[in-house]
Scaffold this motif. Structure first.
Motif, PDB file in Angstrom:
ATOM      1  N   VAL A   7      28.464  29.738  -2.713  1.00 51.76           N
ATOM      2  CA  VAL A   7      28.081  29.890  -1.308  1.00 51.76           C
ATOM      3  C   VAL A   7      29.115  29.210  -0.423  1.00 51.76           C
ATOM      4  O   VAL A   7      29.515  29.750   0.613  1.00 51.76           O
ATOM      5  CB  VAL A   7      26.665  29.306  -1.063  1.00 51.76           C
ATOM      6  CG1 VAL A   7      26.342  29.253   0.416  1.00 51.76           C
ATOM      7  CG2 VAL A   7      25.623  30.106  -1.818  1.00 51.76           C
ATOM      8  N   LYS A   8      29.590  28.036  -0.846  1.00 58.65           N
ATOM      9  CA  LYS A   8      30.590  27.308  -0.069  1.00 58.65           C
ATOM     10  C   LYS A   8      31.853  28.152   0.093  1.00 58.65           C
ATOM     11  O   LYS A   8      32.392  28.283   1.195  1.00 58.65           O
ATOM     12  CB  LYS A   8      30.918  25.975  -0.737  1.00 58.65           C
ATOM     13  CG  LYS A   8      31.907  25.120   0.049  1.00 58.65           C
ATOM     14  CD  LYS A   8      32.099  23.771  -0.626  1.00 58.65           C
ATOM     15  CE  LYS A   8      33.088  22.898   0.092  1.00 58.65           C
ATOM     16  NZ  LYS A   8      33.241  21.588  -0.551  1.00 58.65           N
ATOM     17  N   ARG A   9      32.326  28.763  -0.981  1.00 54.34           N
ATOM     18  CA  ARG A   9      33.533  29.594  -0.921  1.00 54.34           C
ATOM     19  C   ARG A   9      33.337  30.764   0.030  1.00 54.34           C
ATOM     20  O   ARG A   9      34.186  31.032   0.878  1.00 54.34           O
ATOM     21  CB  ARG A   9      33.910  30.110  -2.309  1.00 54.34           C
ATOM     22  CG  ARG A   9      35.146  30.998  -2.297  1.00 54.34           C
ATOM     23  CD  ARG A   9      35.357  31.671  -3.657  1.00 54.34           C
ATOM     24  NE  ARG A   9      36.594  32.403  -3.699  1.00 54.34           N
ATOM     25  CZ  ARG A   9      36.747  33.650  -3.250  1.00 54.34           C
ATOM     26  NH1 ARG A   9      35.746  34.299  -2.697  1.00 54.34           N
ATOM     27  NH2 ARG A   9      37.921  34.255  -3.342  1.00 54.34           N
ATOM     28  N   VAL A  10      32.231  31.456  -0.109  1.00 52.74           N
ATOM     29  CA  VAL A  10      31.949  32.620   0.736  1.00 52.74           C
ATOM     30  C   VAL A  10      31.898  32.217   2.204  1.00 52.74           C
ATOM     31  O   VAL A  10      32.511  32.865   3.064  1.00 52.74           O
ATOM     32  CB  VAL A  10      30.624  33.304   0.300  1.00 52.74           C
ATOM     33  CG1 VAL A  10      30.191  34.356   1.302  1.00 52.74           C
ATOM     34  CG2 VAL A  10      30.772  33.899  -1.092  1.00 52.74           C
ATOM     35  N   GLU A  11      31.201  31.146   2.506  1.00 52.92           N
ATOM     36  CA  GLU A  11      31.063  30.699   3.897  1.00 52.92           C
ATOM     37  C   GLU A  11      32.387  30.190   4.467  1.00 52.92           C
ATOM     38  O   GLU A  11      32.729  30.478   5.610  1.00 52.92           O
ATOM     39  CB  GLU A  11      29.984  29.626   4.016  1.00 52.92           C
ATOM     40  CG  GLU A  11      28.583  30.186   3.929  1.00 52.92           C
ATOM     41  CD  GLU A  11      28.305  31.231   5.002  1.00 52.92           C
ATOM     42  OE1 GLU A  11      28.495  30.946   6.203  1.00 52.92           O
ATOM     43  OE2 GLU A  11      27.912  32.345   4.636  1.00 52.92           O
ATOM     44  N   ILE A  12      33.133  29.445   3.677  1.00 54.40           N
ATOM     45  CA  ILE A  12      34.410  28.917   4.162  1.00 54.40           C
ATOM     46  C   ILE A  12      35.386  30.056   4.417  1.00 54.40           C
ATOM     47  O   ILE A  12      36.099  30.058   5.431  1.00 54.40           O
ATOM     48  CB  ILE A  12      34.985  27.862   3.198  1.00 54.40           C
ATOM     49  CG1 ILE A  12      34.105  26.613   3.182  1.00 54.40           C
ATOM     50  CG2 ILE A  12      36.435  27.522   3.555  1.00 54.40           C
ATOM     51  CD1 ILE A  12      33.907  25.955   4.561  1.00 54.40           C
ATOM     52  N   LEU A  13      35.422  31.046   3.549  1.00 49.42           N
ATOM     53  CA  LEU A  13      36.317  32.187   3.793  1.00 49.42           C
ATOM     54  C   LEU A  13      35.884  32.990   5.015  1.00 49.42           C
ATOM     55  O   LEU A  13      36.721  33.465   5.779  1.00 49.42           O
ATOM     56  CB  LEU A  13      36.408  33.073   2.554  1.00 49.42           C
ATOM     57  CG  LEU A  13      37.282  32.522   1.444  1.00 49.42           C
ATOM     58  CD1 LEU A  13      37.234  33.429   0.215  1.00 49.42           C
ATOM     59  CD2 LEU A  13      38.723  32.338   1.901  1.00 49.42           C
ATOM     60  N   ARG A  14      34.589  33.122   5.220  1.00 58.91           N
ATOM     61  CA  ARG A  14      34.089  33.815   6.415  1.00 58.91           C
ATOM     62  C   ARG A  14      34.532  33.054   7.667  1.00 58.91           C
ATOM     63  O   ARG A  14      35.056  33.638   8.618  1.00 58.91           O
ATOM     64  CB  ARG A  14      32.563  33.933   6.373  1.00 58.91           C
ATOM     65  CG  ARG A  14      31.965  34.646   7.584  1.00 58.91           C
ATOM     66  CD  ARG A  14      30.445  34.614   7.558  1.00 58.91           C
ATOM     67  NE  ARG A  14      29.898  33.281   7.710  1.00 58.91           N
ATOM     68  CZ  ARG A  14      29.822  32.616   8.865  1.00 58.91           C
ATOM     69  NH1 ARG A  14      30.266  33.147   9.977  1.00 58.91           N
ATOM     70  NH2 ARG A  14      29.286  31.403   8.907  1.00 58.91           N
ATOM     71  N   LEU A  15      34.349  31.743   7.644  1.00 58.75           N
ATOM     72  CA  LEU A  15      34.756  30.916   8.780  1.00 58.75           C
ATOM     73  C   LEU A  15      36.275  30.902   8.939  1.00 58.75           C
ATOM     74  O   LEU A  15      36.786  30.923  10.062  1.00 58.75           O
ATOM     75  CB  LEU A  15      34.230  29.490   8.602  1.00 58.75           C
ATOM     76  CG  LEU A  15      32.717  29.346   8.717  1.00 58.75           C
ATOM     77  CD1 LEU A  15      32.278  27.974   8.217  1.00 58.75           C
ATOM     78  CD2 LEU A  15      32.265  29.580  10.141  1.00 58.75           C
TER      79      LEU A  15
END
Length: 82
Positions: A7-15
């Motif tokens: 989840v952290k990877r997905v959210e950080i890449l989105r941001l």
């Protein structure tokens, strides 16, 4: 990358994509510091640590190779883009 992305990877890449669109031509180092001061990134656990910086580099490289983030959004005068 094996398995389901965190989840952290997905959210950080989105941001990261949103931050890069607002700050095109940023280096990965600048992106890291912009994320460190981003409230949403901090909420998902992004910190100003060597570990998170290295993870960001790895995630951005993977995302660029997969076509998820445009190479042109980054400024990297030390590497040729092929």
């Amino acid at each position: 990358m094996a398995g389901k992305p965190s989840v952290k990877r997905v959210e950080i890449l989105r941001l990261a994509q949103a931050v890069l669109k607002e700050n095109p031509g940023s280096t990965t180092r600048r992106l890291h510091y912009l994320l460190c001061s981003n409230e949403e990134a901090v909420k998902v656990g992004y910190k100003n640590t060597p570990t998170d910086y290295q993870a960001l580099l790895r995630w951005c490289t993977e995302a660029r190779k997969a076509g998820e983030i445009e190479y042109s959004l980054f400024h990297d005068p030390t590497r040729a883009v092929h």
